[in-house]
Design a protein around this motif. Structure first.
Motif, mmCIF file in Angstrom:
data_model
loop_
_atom_site.group_PDB
_atom_site.id
_atom_site.type_symbol
_atom_site.label_atom_id
_atom_site.label_comp_id
_atom_site.label_asym_id
_atom_site.label_seq_id
_atom_site.Cartn_x
_atom_site.Cartn_y
_atom_site.Cartn_z
ATOM 1 N N HIS A 108 0.836 -1.310 0.066
ATOM 2 C CA HIS A 108 0.137 -0.041 0.057
ATOM 3 C C HIS A 108 0.862 1.299 0.172
ATOM 4 C CE1 HIS A 108 -3.548 2.483 0.298
ATOM 5 N NE2 HIS A 108 -3.265 2.638 1.711
ATOM 6 N N GLY A 109 2.043 1.206 0.661
ATOM 7 C CA GLY A 109 2.786 2.377 0.980
ATOM 8 C C GLY A 109 3.447 2.551 -0.599
ATOM 9 N N HIS A 110 3.649 1.854 -1.376
ATOM 10 C CA HIS A 110 4.406 1.643 -2.920
ATOM 11 C C HIS A 110 3.299 2.906 -3.729
ATOM 12 C CE1 HIS A 110 6.549 -2.211 -3.669
ATOM 13 N NE2 HIS A 110 6.901 -1.488 -2.630
ATOM 14 N N ARG B 229 3.004 6.475 -2.215
ATOM 15 C CA ARG B 229 4.064 7.123 -2.681
ATOM 16 C C ARG B 229 4.119 7.625 -4.278
ATOM 17 N NH1 ARG B 229 8.239 6.303 -5.776
ATOM 18 N NH2 ARG B 229 7.840 3.781 -5.586
ATOM 19 N N ARG B 230 3.620 6.728 -5.120
ATOM 20 C CA ARG B 230 3.383 7.080 -6.355
ATOM 21 C C ARG B 230 2.632 8.240 -6.618
ATOM 22 N NH1 ARG B 230 4.641 1.253 -7.351
ATOM 23 N NH2 ARG B 230 6.315 1.186 -8.325
ATOM 24 N N THR B 231 1.395 8.229 -5.896
ATOM 25 C CA THR B 231 0.338 9.405 -5.832
ATOM 26 C C THR B 231 0.850 10.577 -4.934
ATOM 27 O OG1 THR B 231 -0.902 8.223 -4.017
ATOM 28 C CG2 THR B 231 -1.416 7.726 -6.295
ATOM 29 N N GLY B 232 2.128 10.510 -4.490
ATOM 30 C CA GLY B 232 2.636 11.644 -3.851
ATOM 31 C C GLY B 232 2.079 11.832 -2.293
ATOM 32 N N ARG B 233 1.380 10.899 -1.970
ATOM 33 C CA ARG B 233 0.988 10.795 -0.407
ATOM 34 C C ARG B 233 2.191 10.246 0.267
ATOM 35 N NH1 ARG B 233 -4.868 8.359 -1.425
ATOM 36 N NH2 ARG B 233 -4.863 8.029 0.611
ATOM 37 N N ILE B 234 3.207 11.259 0.493
ATOM 38 C CA ILE B 234 4.385 10.464 1.205
ATOM 39 C C ILE B 234 4.317 10.425 2.513
ATOM 40 C CG2 ILE B 234 7.043 11.143 1.510
ATOM 41 C CD1 ILE B 234 6.031 10.718 -1.519
ATOM 42 N N GLU B 235 3.730 11.191 3.257
ATOM 43 C CA GLU B 235 3.410 10.972 4.817
ATOM 44 C C GLU B 235 2.819 9.695 4.910
ATOM 45 O OE1 GLU B 235 5.088 12.513 7.039
ATOM 46 O OE2 GLU B 235 5.949 13.799 5.299
ATOM 47 N N GLU B 236 1.619 9.628 4.083
ATOM 48 C CA GLU B 236 0.938 8.186 4.478
ATOM 49 C C GLU B 236 1.683 7.150 4.246
ATOM 50 O OE1 GLU B 236 -3.499 8.506 3.199
ATOM 51 O OE2 GLU B 236 -2.369 10.363 2.078
ATOM 52 N N ALA B 237 2.310 7.240 3.062
ATOM 53 C CA ALA B 237 3.342 6.058 2.554
ATOM 54 C C ALA B 237 4.323 5.847 3.631
ATOM 55 C CB ALA B 237 4.172 6.265 1.140
ATOM 56 N N ILE B 238 4.814 6.844 4.304
ATOM 57 C CA ILE B 238 6.113 6.548 5.270
ATOM 58 C C ILE B 238 5.289 5.753 6.550
ATOM 59 C CG2 ILE B 238 7.323 7.570 7.127
ATOM 60 C CD1 ILE B 238 7.955 9.985 4.867
ATOM 61 N N ALA B 239 4.042 6.372 6.552
ATOM 62 C CA ALA B 239 3.194 5.578 7.829
ATOM 63 C C ALA B 239 3.027 4.121 7.491
ATOM 64 C CB ALA B 239 2.223 5.987 8.128
#
Length: 173
Positions: A144-146, A149-159
């Motif tokens: 899900h993080g991948h 990240r691809r959609t620019g939702r970096i903070e959520e990806a890091i979580a």
């Protein structure tokens, strides 16, 4: 998985235990898949495996596991376990999802197929469902993080990556 000798032993045991035509078909299919895995440069065994899956789907059209296997078999790698799924796999996984919407594997494999095909929005949606269905599976959270990240939702990806790492660390501890 990745242990051919043990897989052959398990297959022999399964052949002796298959109690129904349905079970027998699954065991036969695994034997064909193993034959294809043993000859990865020869397309004939993989073709035979795909054809046998297609026949099994006609015989057991409501078996979501067969639809999942057929989606995996769509790739050129007979040892495919879903991560290499491509656009050609999608229709099989969608059928499995239709038959069993609460079966996490269809969402998992769809996320991979869409991600590998560049369909990020669909990969994000399926990955989110998979992560919600399997919140304690590091791979689900990582996948899900991948796409976050691809959609620019970096903070959520890091979580999600952090959650995956914590789950993995807890398991290893």
């Amino acid at each position: 998985l990745n242990a051919p000798a043990l897989a052959r032993t398990a297959l022999e045991r399964a052949q002796s235990l298959a109690a129904s035509p349905h079970d027998t078909r699954h065991v036969e299919l695994r034997a064909l898949q193993m034959a294809a895995e043993a000859a990865p440069r020869d397309s004939a065994p993989l073709g035979a495996y795909r054809a046998a899956l297609d026949r099994a789907l006609k015989e057991f059209p409501d078996d979501e596991e067969l639809w999942l296997l057929r989606g995996q078999a769509e790739t050129p790698d007979p040892a495919e376990r879903g991560q290499g799924s491509t656009a050609g796999s999608v229709r099989f996984y969608e059928k499995a999802k239709l038959l069993a919407p609460l079966h996490f594997a269809a969402h998992h494999f769809l996320a991979h197929a869409y991600e590998n095909s560049g369909a990020t929005a669909q990969a994000l949606a399926e990955g989110a469902i998979y992560a919600k269905m399997a919140p304690d599976v590091p791979h689900a959270r990582h996948m899900h993080g991948h796409n976050l990240r691809r959609t620019g939702r970096i903070e959520e990806a890091i979580a999600e990556f952090s959650a995956a790492d914590a789950l993995d660390a807890a398991y290893l501890a």
